[in-house]
Design an enzyme around this catalytic site. Sequence first.
Site, PDB file in Angstrom:
ATOM      1  CG  HIS A 141       1.499  10.790  -0.271  1.00 50.26           C
ATOM      2  ND1 HIS A 141       1.452   9.186   0.377  1.00 50.26           N
ATOM      3  CD2 HIS A 141       2.718  10.414  -0.309  1.00 50.26           C
ATOM      4  CE1 HIS A 141       2.541   8.561   0.888  1.00 50.26           C
ATOM      5  NE2 HIS A 141       3.607   9.532   0.069  1.00 50.26           N
ATOM      6  CG  HIS A 168       9.593  11.715  -4.448  1.00 55.65           C
ATOM      7  ND1 HIS A 168      10.528  11.033  -3.590  1.00 55.65           N
ATOM      8  CD2 HIS A 168       8.945  12.623  -3.674  1.00 55.65           C
ATOM      9  CE1 HIS A 168      10.555  12.098  -2.428  1.00 55.65           C
ATOM     10  NE2 HIS A 168       9.646  13.393  -2.867  1.00 55.65           N
ATOM     11  CG  HIS A 212       6.839  16.997  -4.487  1.00 60.65           C
ATOM     12  ND1 HIS A 212       6.346  16.620  -3.638  1.00 60.65           N
ATOM     13  CD2 HIS A 212       8.489  16.642  -4.359  1.00 60.65           C
ATOM     14  CE1 HIS A 212       7.037  16.277  -2.555  1.00 60.65           C
ATOM     15  NE2 HIS A 212       8.265  15.654  -3.146  1.00 60.65           N
ATOM     16  CD  GLU A 221       6.863  18.495  -2.051  1.00 62.87           C
ATOM     17  OE1 GLU A 221       8.541  18.232  -1.391  1.00 62.87           O
ATOM     18  OE2 GLU A 221       6.530  19.074  -1.310  1.00 62.87           O
ATOM     19  CG  HIS A 229      11.921  15.779  -4.135  1.00 65.94           C
ATOM     20  ND1 HIS A 229      10.748  15.907  -3.216  1.00 65.94           N
ATOM     21  CD2 HIS A 229      12.819  17.238  -4.636  1.00 65.94           C
ATOM     22  CE1 HIS A 229      11.170  17.587  -2.990  1.00 65.94           C
ATOM     23  NE2 HIS A 229      11.975  18.135  -4.125  1.00 65.94           N
ATOM     24  CB  THR A 252       8.723  18.679   1.890  1.00 63.13           C
ATOM     25  OG1 THR A 252       8.090  17.072   0.410  1.00 63.13           O
ATOM     26  CG2 THR A 252       9.982  18.860   1.363  1.00 63.13           C
TER      27      THR A 252
HETATM   28  C1  SG7 Z   1       6.693  11.056  -0.135  1.00 60.64           C
HETATM   29  O1  SG7 Z   1       8.113  12.334   0.177  1.00 60.64           O
HETATM   30  C2  SG7 Z   1       7.548  10.060  -0.187  1.00 60.64           C
HETATM   31  C3  SG7 Z   1       8.208   8.947   0.977  1.00 60.64           C
HETATM   32  C4  SG7 Z   1       8.833  10.494   1.507  1.00 60.64           C
HETATM   33  C5  SG7 Z   1       8.482  12.174   1.695  1.00 60.64           C
HETATM   34  O2  SG7 Z   1       6.209  11.627   0.797  1.00 60.64           O
HETATM   35  O3  SG7 Z   1       8.492   9.938  -1.621  1.00 60.64           O
HETATM   36  O4  SG7 Z   1       9.458   8.017   0.600  1.00 60.64           O
HETATM   37  C6  SG7 Z   1       8.830   7.443   1.601  1.00 60.64           C
HETATM   38  C7  SG7 Z   1      10.025   6.516   2.033  1.00 60.64           C
HETATM   39  O5  SG7 Z   1       7.946   7.432   2.026  1.00 60.64           O
HETATM   40  O6  SG7 Z   1       9.985   9.692   2.718  1.00 60.64           O
HETATM   41  C8  SG7 Z   1      11.768   9.383   3.768  1.00 60.64           C
HETATM   42  C9  SG7 Z   1      11.214   9.758   2.487  1.00 60.64           C
HETATM   43  O7  SG7 Z   1      12.039   9.810   1.959  1.00 60.64           O
HETATM   44  C10 SG7 Z   1       9.673  13.507   1.943  1.00 60.64           C
HETATM   45  O8  SG7 Z   1      10.104  13.131   1.056  1.00 60.64           O
HETATM   46  S1  SG7 Z   1      11.094  15.211   0.270  1.00 60.64           S
HETATM   47  O9  SG7 Z   1      11.266  15.239   1.495  1.00 60.64           O
HETATM   48  O10 SG7 Z   1      12.040  14.260  -0.601  1.00 60.64           O
HETATM   49  N1  SG7 Z   1       9.450  15.247  -0.404  1.00 60.64           N
HETATM   50 ZN    ZN Z   2       9.805  15.189  -2.698  1.00 61.46          ZN
END
Ligand code: SG7
Ligand code: ZN
Length: 258
Positions: free
Chosen positions: A65, A92, A94, A104, A117, A200
């Site tokens: 994703h 990561h 978006h 976002e 992020h 998010t």
């Molecule tokens: C993405 O965004 C991943 C997630 C992240 C989530 O789905 O990068 O990372 C992992 C380790 O699953 O969740 C806990 C976390 O970092 C939400 O991150 S965000 O709110 O900064 N978009």
């Molecule tokens: Zn994010």
Amino acid sequence: QSQFSCDHPCNGPEKWNHANSNCEGKQQSPINIVTRKTLKDERLTPFKFDNYQQIFRGTIKNNGHSVQVGVPHLSTVSGGGLPTSYKAVQFHLHWGNNGGPGSEHTIDGEQYPMELHIVHMKHHYIDLTTALSDPEGVAVLGFFYEKSNRANRKYEPIINALRSIKNANGNTSLLPVSLAQLIPAEQNLTSYYRYKGSLTTPGCTEAVVWTLFESPIPLSMEQLRAFSELKFHDGNSMVETFRPVQPLNGRQVFRSGG
Ligand code: SG7
Ligand code: ZN
């Protein structure tokens, strides 16, 4: 807390409330920031970045994703009105469809082509799961991108790796990078917005101190488009990987003033 059980769009944001009740909370992210309603806060002083110059050999992963890079927990951020110091865990992105709207957060309704992020947790926690049980356990530093006529050479390690991770669960090692090379120079990071929100993506945990920096990162159209070559788990093009903006529900957004 449940993580993603599926991808956009088959189990997209409109379905998350059913997947996880946190996602219908009152302090959700992202939001639209209405700049004339922000409150200048003298406590929002410049950040102190430690070891952001540290060069590391990361692994970049298509997690089905998004694309994500784990970072050694050596880079920390403090100041900036944060309650304590936080260490970087992963970053990561978006993005949109071939360079179209993809951030976002939006500023006065403007959606940027991409948003970075850098996820941090309070320095004393051992993992994100633990940090997410603290209402201020996680600090995400958010950066917007803007289209530029020139390729951003500092992003070559990231962009060049994308072709090796087109399919879900693909991963490859990055050429050496530092967090510092991926974000604007420190002197351009004194203008930012701050509010309390959530992850998010599911579980949408309301444990995030959000910072959105005003100064954007330039990328060429070709560099932005490279992200749309990736595939979701279901094989569809990985595009428009953003959650729509959520209601503010009376929250105050602050802007730096230190
Ligand atoms: C993405 O965004 C991943 C997630 C992240 C989530 O789905 O990068 O990372 C992992 C380790 O699953 O969740 C806990 C976390 O970092 C939400 O991150 S965000 O709110 O900064 N978009
Ligand atoms: Zn994010």
